[in-house]
Design an enzyme around this catalytic site. Structure first.
Site, PDB file in Angstrom:
ATOM      1  N   HIS A 156       9.753  22.507   8.267  1.00  0.00           N
ATOM      2  CA  HIS A 156       9.946  24.100   9.175  1.00  0.00           C
ATOM      3  C   HIS A 156       9.469  24.720   8.255  1.00  0.00           C
ATOM      4  CE1 HIS A 156      12.505  21.547  12.334  1.00  0.00           C
ATOM      5  NE2 HIS A 156      12.792  20.557  10.830  1.00  0.00           N
ATOM      6  N   SER A 277     -10.570  45.684  -0.796  1.00  0.00           N
ATOM      7  CA  SER A 277      -9.420  46.897   0.327  1.00  0.00           C
ATOM      8  C   SER A 277     -10.326  48.357  -0.474  1.00  0.00           C
ATOM      9  CB  SER A 277      -8.249  46.440  -0.108  1.00  0.00           C
ATOM     10  OG  SER A 277      -7.982  48.245   0.060  1.00  0.00           O
ATOM     11  N   LYS A 283      -6.882  45.042  -4.357  1.00  0.00           N
ATOM     12  CA  LYS A 283      -6.516  43.710  -3.557  1.00  0.00           C
ATOM     13  C   LYS A 283      -7.130  42.987  -3.854  1.00  0.00           C
ATOM     14  CE  LYS A 283      -4.164  44.297  -0.202  1.00  0.00           C
ATOM     15  NZ  LYS A 283      -3.616  42.975   0.606  1.00  0.00           N
ATOM     16  N   GLU A 290      -8.837  33.779   6.805  1.00  0.00           N
ATOM     17  CA  GLU A 290      -8.274  34.598   7.622  1.00  0.00           C
ATOM     18  C   GLU A 290      -9.238  34.138   9.258  1.00  0.00           C
ATOM     19  OE1 GLU A 290      -5.419  37.691   5.267  1.00  0.00           O
ATOM     20  OE2 GLU A 290      -7.525  38.236   6.454  1.00  0.00           O
TER      21      GLU A 290
END
Ligand code: ARG
Length: 465
Positions: A156, A277, A283, A290
């Protein structure tokens, strides 16, 4: 350009139909497979007495020349060619004149396309397998370094029990090993040759489907010609395997995304496998992970799309079946892009083992150790669970950890507890105590790692067949 089927038609097709009907825009990549199958068919026509020796020789030469021109980009299909089969027949007739027209005897585009796509799929399944073995090796390489590195194991997404990072990485490897096994047993079912099915009913010419199958590396010809031209199970099944790989990649991607976040801080991605970025100079983004997560959408979509196309199709060939190719190409292409990037990301990511080690006992993840300790003293697990739960409640009240409960506290919680319980309230001890096969203890993980490495070698050999 005259159509293959032009004989009975008075006028040419409407431009809109031609644009819709053509598959040449996406089936050209089947050309080498179509030529390979044509060579096998030419030999069979020769043995059937339908091509003389010298005609066969000229035919095979022309097909080899065509294959070389296709490979070099000197011969390509055009929009006027309806599909790869039409284009290659044009090429053959350009080279051989009338003789080129003899190859179509006993064969139809229906058994041709079914054959070409099977050949393509079987070939590319091996490439996919090779890419998967590289990923499994990368996971195994990281796992080896992290065999004794503790981390909170989660259910969980909450701390559950301590595990080792090596164990968690090998859990991902297990899924990819199953995908490899799926590819190889899929291949056994896909190794069936449709050539000889003709348009649908077989052929009145004395063809030899068994010889053709053998020449093309198939185990046997199809048992039923109607099935031969209609069956796309092999494409759907391969898309399922691609989807499963995609789902496994998405789960790995998601964990890497979590682990590399500031909140976790378990892993740093190499600069070569991260992006920046355009506006925030600080970043470092996990784009590879992803895309591993994101591409599962199209992979599952391709499977779903083909299944819906196949559903309810009457036997035998229907033009709907032309829709089988793009999803297959798209899934294989995308995995060929994705897998090397994910492998590179996994190979080069660096774990900060201190952060997960410190996190491992947090959230009372050693509470089960107390229960197991009580069980070893003869307390029924039901009661042991109660007592361990009371220890957690005690700690939460006082804002302390399990190993910080004092002797009076232990005695107050249960008559079964005494200070020696604290011996099991240690992450390394809890890990070392897990010695059963498949468990997270370092010894068991080392055994698992050896087995994974052995399995991967089997699949490397398979991918090279
Ligand atoms: N381009 C077709 C396909 O992809 C080849 C088979 C055509 N057969 C036919 N009967 N029109 O399915």
């Amino acid at each position: 350009m005259a159509k293959l089927w032009g004989g009975r038609f008075s006028g040419g097709p409407a431009a809109a139909l031609e644009a819709l009907n053509a598959s040449i825009g996406f089936d050209w990549r089947l050309a080498p497979y179509d030529i390979k199958a044509s060579k096998a068919h030419a030999r069979v026509l020769n043995r059937a007495g339908l091509l003389t020796e010298s005609e066969l020789e000229r035919m095979l030469d022309a097909l080899d020349g065509l294959a070389a021109d296709v490979a070099a980009g000197d011969f390509t299909g055009t929009v006027a060619d309806e599909d790869v089969h039409t284009a290659l027949e044009r090429g053959l007739v350009e080279r051989l004149g009338e003789l080129g027209g003899k190859l179509r005897a006993g064969r139809s585009r229906n058994d041709q396309i079914a054959t070409d796509l099977r050949l393509y799929c079987r070939d590319h399944a091996r490439g996919l397998a090779a890419d998967l073995t590289e990923l499994v090796k990368a996971l195994a390489g990281q796992a080896e370094r992290l065999i004794e590195a503790p981390a909170p194991g989660m259910t969980h997404l909450q701390h559950a029990q301590p595990i080792t990072l090596g164990h968690q990485l090998l859990a991902h490897a297990q899924g990819f090993l199953r995908d490899l096994e799926r590819l190889s047993d899929w291949d056994g079912r896909a190794a069936v040759s449709p050539l000889g099915s003709g348009a649908l009913s077989g052929s009145s010419l004395p063809l030899d489907p068994v010889a053709v199958a053998a020449e093309l590396g198939f185990d046997r010809p199809v048992a039923n010609s109607l099935d031969g031209v209609s069956d796309r199970d092999f494409a759907a099944e391969l898309l399922f395997v691609c989807s499963m790989v995609g789902v496994h990649l998405s789960r790995l991607g998601e964990e890497v995304i979590l682990w590399s976040s500031q909140e976790f801080g378990w892993v740093a991605l190499d600069d070569a496998f991260s992006t920046g970025s355009s506006i925030m100079p600080q970043k470092k983004n996990p784009d590879v992970a992803e895309l591993a997560r994101g591409k599962s959408g199209r992979l599952v979509g391709n499977l779903t799309g083909l299944l819906v196309t196949l559903k309810g199709l009457p036997f035998t060939y229907n033009k709907d079946l032309q829709e089988d190719k793009e999803p297959v190409f798209d899934s294989l292409d995308n995995l060929a892009l994705l897998l090397p990037a994910v492998t590179g990301m996994v190979e080069t990511m660096r774990f900060d083992t201190e952060v997960p080690r410190e996190a491992a006992p947090k959230g009372f993840s050693l509470a089960t150790e107390i229960a197991d300790w009580l069980v070893r003293k003869g307390v029924p697990f039901r009661d042991a669970h109660e007592v361990a739960g009371a220890c957690v409640a005690h700690c939460e009240r006082l804002g302390i950890e399990l190993h910080e409960i004092d002797d009076a506290g232990l005695a107050a919680i249960s008559e079964h507890l005494d200070p020696s319980v604290k011996q099991v309230l240690d992450v390394d001890g809890a890990l070392a105590a897990r010695t059963t096969p498949g468990s997270t203890g370092p010894k068991a993980v080392a055994d698992q790692l050896a087995a994974v490495r052995e399995a991967v070698e089997t699949w490397v050999r398979w991918s090279e067949r």
